[in-house]
Design a protein around this motif. Structure first.
Motif, PDB file in Angstrom:
ATOM      1  N   UNK A 266       0.830  -1.208   0.000  1.00 51.06           N
ATOM      2  CA  UNK A 266       0.000   0.000   0.000  1.00 51.06           C
ATOM      3  C   UNK A 266       0.864   1.256   0.000  1.00 51.06           C
ATOM      4  N   UNK A 267       1.873   1.263   0.832  1.00 52.26           N
ATOM      5  CA  UNK A 267       2.760   2.442   0.877  1.00 52.26           C
ATOM      6  C   UNK A 267       3.446   2.641  -0.485  1.00 52.26           C
ATOM      7  N   UNK A 268       3.842   1.554  -1.097  1.00 48.22           N
ATOM      8  CA  UNK A 268       4.524   1.667  -2.396  1.00 48.22           C
ATOM      9  C   UNK A 268       3.564   2.158  -3.477  1.00 48.22           C
ATOM     10  N   UNK A 269       2.314   1.712  -3.416  1.00 44.79           N
ATOM     11  CA  UNK A 269       1.323   2.190  -4.394  1.00 44.79           C
ATOM     12  C   UNK A 269       1.170   3.699  -4.281  1.00 44.79           C
ATOM     13  N   UNK A 432      20.953  -6.846  -2.023  1.00 45.09           N
ATOM     14  CA  UNK A 432      20.358  -6.409  -0.749  1.00 45.09           C
ATOM     15  C   UNK A 432      18.844  -6.451  -0.784  1.00 45.09           C
ATOM     16  N   UNK A 433      18.299  -6.535  -1.996  1.00 44.07           N
ATOM     17  CA  UNK A 433      16.837  -6.527  -2.143  1.00 44.07           C
ATOM     18  C   UNK A 433      16.237  -7.922  -2.002  1.00 44.07           C
ATOM     19  N   UNK A 434      17.112  -8.904  -1.823  1.00 41.09           N
ATOM     20  CA  UNK A 434      16.593 -10.268  -1.592  1.00 41.09           C
ATOM     21  C   UNK A 434      16.192 -10.361  -0.122  1.00 41.09           C
ATOM     22  N   UNK A 435      15.106  -9.670   0.202  1.00 39.68           N
ATOM     23  CA  UNK A 435      14.690  -9.581   1.606  1.00 39.68           C
ATOM     24  C   UNK A 435      13.169  -9.580   1.649  1.00 39.68           C
ATOM     25  N   UNK A 436      12.578 -10.135   2.676  1.00 38.20           N
ATOM     26  CA  UNK A 436      11.125 -10.280   2.747  1.00 38.20           C
ATOM     27  C   UNK A 436      10.416  -8.956   2.538  1.00 38.20           C
ATOM     28  N   UNK A 468      14.182  -1.236  -8.561  1.00 38.32           N
ATOM     29  CA  UNK A 468      15.609  -1.544  -8.415  1.00 38.32           C
ATOM     30  C   UNK A 468      16.428  -0.303  -8.105  1.00 38.32           C
ATOM     31  N   UNK A 469      16.050   0.817  -8.697  1.00 40.92           N
ATOM     32  CA  UNK A 469      16.778   2.081  -8.484  1.00 40.92           C
ATOM     33  C   UNK A 469      16.630   2.509  -7.015  1.00 40.92           C
ATOM     34  N   UNK A 470      15.404   2.375  -6.492  1.00 46.08           N
ATOM     35  CA  UNK A 470      15.171   2.716  -5.074  1.00 46.08           C
ATOM     36  C   UNK A 470      15.995   1.787  -4.186  1.00 46.08           C
ATOM     37  N   UNK A 471      16.055   0.519  -4.569  1.00 45.37           N
ATOM     38  CA  UNK A 471      16.875  -0.438  -3.821  1.00 45.37           C
ATOM     39  C   UNK A 471      18.351  -0.085  -3.879  1.00 45.37           C
ATOM     40  N   UNK A 472      18.796   0.431  -5.011  1.00 48.16           N
ATOM     41  CA  UNK A 472      20.203   0.844  -5.140  1.00 48.16           C
ATOM     42  C   UNK A 472      20.480   2.070  -4.274  1.00 48.16           C
ATOM     43  N   UNK A 473      19.563   3.025  -4.313  1.00 45.08           N
ATOM     44  CA  UNK A 473      19.736   4.219  -3.465  1.00 45.08           C
ATOM     45  C   UNK A 473      19.771   3.808  -1.998  1.00 45.08           C
ATOM     46  N   UNK A 474      18.888   2.894  -1.628  1.00 47.23           N
ATOM     47  CA  UNK A 474      18.843   2.413  -0.240  1.00 47.23           C
ATOM     48  C   UNK A 474      20.118   1.690   0.150  1.00 47.23           C
ATOM     49  N   UNK A 475      20.637   0.886  -0.768  1.00 50.02           N
ATOM     50  CA  UNK A 475      21.865   0.125  -0.476  1.00 50.02           C
ATOM     51  C   UNK A 475      23.063   1.060  -0.357  1.00 50.02           C
ATOM     52  N   UNK A 476      23.086   2.099  -1.190  1.00 53.07           N
ATOM     53  CA  UNK A 476      24.205   3.052  -1.086  1.00 53.07           C
ATOM     54  C   UNK A 476      24.207   3.719   0.271  1.00 53.07           C
ATOM     55  N   UNK A 477      23.016   4.010   0.756  1.00 54.42           N
ATOM     56  CA  UNK A 477      22.887   4.733   2.023  1.00 54.42           C
ATOM     57  C   UNK A 477      23.055   3.794   3.215  1.00 54.42           C
ATOM     58  N   UNK A 478      22.453   2.574   3.129  1.00 55.33           N
ATOM     59  CA  UNK A 478      22.370   1.739   4.339  1.00 55.33           C
ATOM     60  C   UNK A 478      23.168   0.444   4.218  1.00 55.33           C
ATOM     61  N   UNK A 482      21.894  -4.616   5.401  1.00 49.20           N
ATOM     62  CA  UNK A 482      20.836  -4.195   6.327  1.00 49.20           C
ATOM     63  C   UNK A 482      19.630  -3.628   5.591  1.00 49.20           C
ATOM     64  N   UNK A 483      19.666  -3.674   4.267  1.00 48.45           N
ATOM     65  CA  UNK A 483      18.526  -3.142   3.491  1.00 48.45           C
ATOM     66  C   UNK A 483      17.277  -3.979   3.768  1.00 48.45           C
ATOM     67  N   UNK A 484      16.168  -3.308   4.074  1.00 50.23           N
ATOM     68  CA  UNK A 484      14.894  -4.035   4.241  1.00 50.23           C
ATOM     69  C   UNK A 484      13.851  -3.425   3.299  1.00 50.23           C
ATOM     70  N   UNK A 485      12.737  -4.118   3.139  1.00 52.50           N
ATOM     71  CA  UNK A 485      11.750  -3.690   2.143  1.00 52.50           C
ATOM     72  C   UNK A 485      11.249  -2.273   2.415  1.00 52.50           C
ATOM     73  N   UNK A 486      11.100  -1.922   3.672  1.00 52.70           N
ATOM     74  CA  UNK A 486      10.628  -0.558   3.992  1.00 52.70           C
ATOM     75  C   UNK A 486      11.594   0.492   3.458  1.00 52.70           C
ATOM     76  N   UNK A 487      12.877   0.150   3.380  1.00 55.66           N
ATOM     77  CA  UNK A 487      13.850   1.113   2.827  1.00 55.66           C
ATOM     78  C   UNK A 487      13.574   1.344   1.344  1.00 55.66           C
ATOM     79  N   UNK A 488      13.178   0.292   0.660  1.00 55.31           N
ATOM     80  CA  UNK A 488      12.906   0.453  -0.783  1.00 55.31           C
ATOM     81  C   UNK A 488      11.761   1.449  -0.954  1.00 55.31           C
ATOM     82  N   UNK A 489      10.733   1.325  -0.105  1.00 54.94           N
ATOM     83  CA  UNK A 489       9.622   2.292  -0.140  1.00 54.94           C
ATOM     84  C   UNK A 489      10.143   3.692   0.197  1.00 54.94           C
ATOM     85  N   UNK A 490      10.993   3.756   1.209  1.00 53.35           N
ATOM     86  CA  UNK A 490      11.501   5.067   1.652  1.00 53.35           C
ATOM     87  C   UNK A 490      12.292   5.762   0.546  1.00 53.35           C
ATOM     88  N   UNK A 491      13.031   4.985  -0.242  1.00 54.44           N
ATOM     89  CA  UNK A 491      13.887   5.599  -1.268  1.00 54.44           C
ATOM     90  C   UNK A 491      13.185   5.710  -2.622  1.00 54.44           C
TER      91      UNK A 491
END
Ligand SMILES: NC(=O)C1=CN([C@@H]2O[C@H](COP(=O)(O)OP(=O)(O)OC[C@H]3O[C@@H](n4cnc5c(N)ncnc54)[C@H](O)[C@@H]3O)[C@@H](O)[C@H]2O)[C@H](O)CC1
Ligand SMILES: [K+]
Length: 501
Positions: A266-269, A432-436, A468-478, A482-491
């Protein structure tokens, strides 16, 4: 969008470039050698010793040119010429003469199966045995040389392709296992399959000025997404737009114990720009979703813990279904009913896909123009097992054609199969995106884009790229670990902003 050409198309591209630039083949080879050496010298200084293992075709010719250039750069270089029966090409001979003329490089011939100790001294082993000319699994001396290279301590860098590796079909024979592969002009199809990583390692493409017009008009069904294409797909907003302009999505997600999937999707939508979002949730999710996603409205199911009830499908521009859904019998029935009543494109993920896999008679009800987002296990439940990644690709194309929908097969590299048989490989994302929950986020993004009436394929290409881009931004930062799905939404907002900027 970069087309992915077959080895034979690349040969034709070679010939076309030579004829139309025009450029003599030895000069094109020199361009390839310079491009390879630029890549190499940018990364590794000349304190490292380099051994170059050359076949007798043009891949070997590249190796000899590379040896000469690295020698000129001050690298300690030695060369082996492997004479296993393959013919000597003209450019191979020219570059051998040039290397001998330069002098200062030890050149040894390997005419019989060698002792592996011969490769033990070099810091780098450059693999120039075979490239796109490989036509069958290697044997004999070549196979032994490859085995010795693979046990040597030196870092292996393949020229164009790892020797023994097939660019467009499964590799069944011995192949060099390269740490890096520096390929000329375009990536090869097999680079995008997980089974290739052990041979190709980290691959890079270097431009050698092959004819761009030829590349553009080449008939191919495989493409490699790029940032410019993704940017061109992102729509600009008009100041006169209003919420209605951006659609009303329904997410059917979550069940007791898996409500987090509904929250993440829902947050991602919402982060994907949808105008309105309603989440269809069982009683168990009422306070959870309203608290965690205040921007979402609720469609409340009568069932305490699973999706079992009715939704008014006509109210929504698109429906995303699957995250945390579960496979309760009531849910199977409710999903069946929804498929019968909702004619518009849907995003179908996770347990909704598993329900289709276990009830294949429902497949024909999938609305045309939908997006299915299986990971390999869910895909196997849908289409059955496959022998290799090429067969998997064909199954993916078949399913997309059968359903007249887009099939996104998640993984490295995520591939997007369109109903017309074309397949697009996505460049963004990281382990890092291979996470629940990561898949739940993708479902949300795709639902948000389709609800805004993006064309199905464009929405899938853009959504997968941004995920994937959001996941990359999240991985660069965190960091990846330690990347989790909420980070992908955050980025995600950062990904949209940078792409659109
Ligand atoms: N446009 C480009 O990408 C350019 C590529 N260049 C290089 O050229 C090679 C391809 O060279 P080619 O001569 O066609 O073939 P190979 O060197 O890969 O193979 C040599 C030769 O070996 C024979 N052969 C095939 N399979 C086997 C086998 N299993 N066992 C024994 N012998 C085999 C066959 O006769 C081949 O011809 C490309 O990869 C690039 O490195 C150009 O240098 C620049 C432009
Ligand atoms: K090679």
């Amino acid at each position: 969008m970069q087309p992915i050409l077959t080895a034979s198309q690349i040969k034709a591209l070679d010939a076309y470039t030579i004829a139309h630039e025009p450029i003599v083949s030895i000069d094109l080879m020199e361009r390839a050698c310079r491009a390879f050496v630029a890549w190499f010298t940018e990364r590794f200084n000349n304190s490292f010793t380099v051994g170059i293992v050359c076949g007798t075709g043009n891949n070997g010719g590249d190796g000899l040119g590379i040896a000469r250039l690295l020698k000129e750069w001050g690298y300690p270089v030695r060369v082996w010429l492997v004479k296993g029966g393959a013919p000597e090409s003209i450019d191979y001979k020219i570059n051998l003469d040039r290397l001998k003329h330069l002098g200062g490089v030890q050149i040894d011939e390997i005419t019989a199966a060698p002792e592996c100790s011969i490769f033990s001294d070099e810091d780098f082993l450059i693999d120039a045995l075979f490239g796109t000319g490989l036509s069958r699994p290697v044997e004999g001396i070549y196979a032994k040389v490859i085995a010795c290279m693979n046990t040597a301590r030196g870092t292996r860098v393949a020229v164009d392709l790892p020797s023994g590796f097939m660019a467009d079909e499964p590799t069944t024979g011995p192949s060099v296992e390269a740490r890096y592969t520096v390929s000329f002009q375009l990536p090869k199809l097999a680079f995008f399959f997980p089974s290739s990583f052990q041979y190709v390692g980290e691959w890079a493409v270097v431009d050698i000025g092959l004819n761009k017009a030829f590349i553009r008009q080449a008939l191919t069904s495989h493409f490699f997404m790029d940032r410019n294409t993704a940017r061109s797909l992102l729509r600009r907003r008009s100041k006169f737009d209003h919420k209605g302009s951006y659609g009303h999505a329904l997410l059917v997600a979550g069940s007791l114990g898996k409500m987090g999937a509904a929250v993440l999707s829902a947050r991602a939508t919402l982060r994907s720009g949808v105008g309105l979002l309603t989440v269809h949730t069982p009683q168990a999710g009422i306070s959870i979703v309203q608290t965690a996603v205040p921007e979402a409205m609720l469609s409340i199911d009568g069932h305490a813990s699973v999706f079992a009830g009715e939704v008014q499908p006509e109210r929504y521009t698109t429906i995303g279904i699957g995250p945390g859904l579960g496979k309760a019998p009531e849910t199977v029935k409710a999903f069946h009913k929804l498929l019968e009543n909702f004619p518009h494109p849907m995003v179908i993920d996770a347990d909704a896909l598993n329900i289709l896999g276990e009830n294949r008679e429902l497949l024909h009800l999938v609305p045309k123009g939908s997006i299915l987002t299986p990971h390999p296990k869910e895909f196997e439940r849908l289409v059955g097992p496959w022998q290799n990644d090429f067969e998997r690709l064909e199954k993916q194309k078949q399913l997309a054609g059968q359903l007249q929908s887009v099939v996104v097969l998640k993984g490295a590299y995520t591939s997007i199969a369109a109903p017309d048989g074309k397949v697009y490989f996505n460049p963004t994302g990281n382990p890092g995106m291979a996470t629940g929950g990561s898949g739940d986020v993708l479902t949300g993004i795709l639902t948000g884009l389709l609800a805004q009436r993006y064309d199905t394929l464009e929405g899938a290409l853009l959504g997968v790229y941004l995920h994937g881009f959001a996941g990359d931004l999240g991985a660069w930062e965190k960091g990846m670990d330690s990347l989790i799905a909420s980070d992908i939404v955050e980025f995600l907002s950062g990904a949209f902003a940078r792409l659109g900027g």
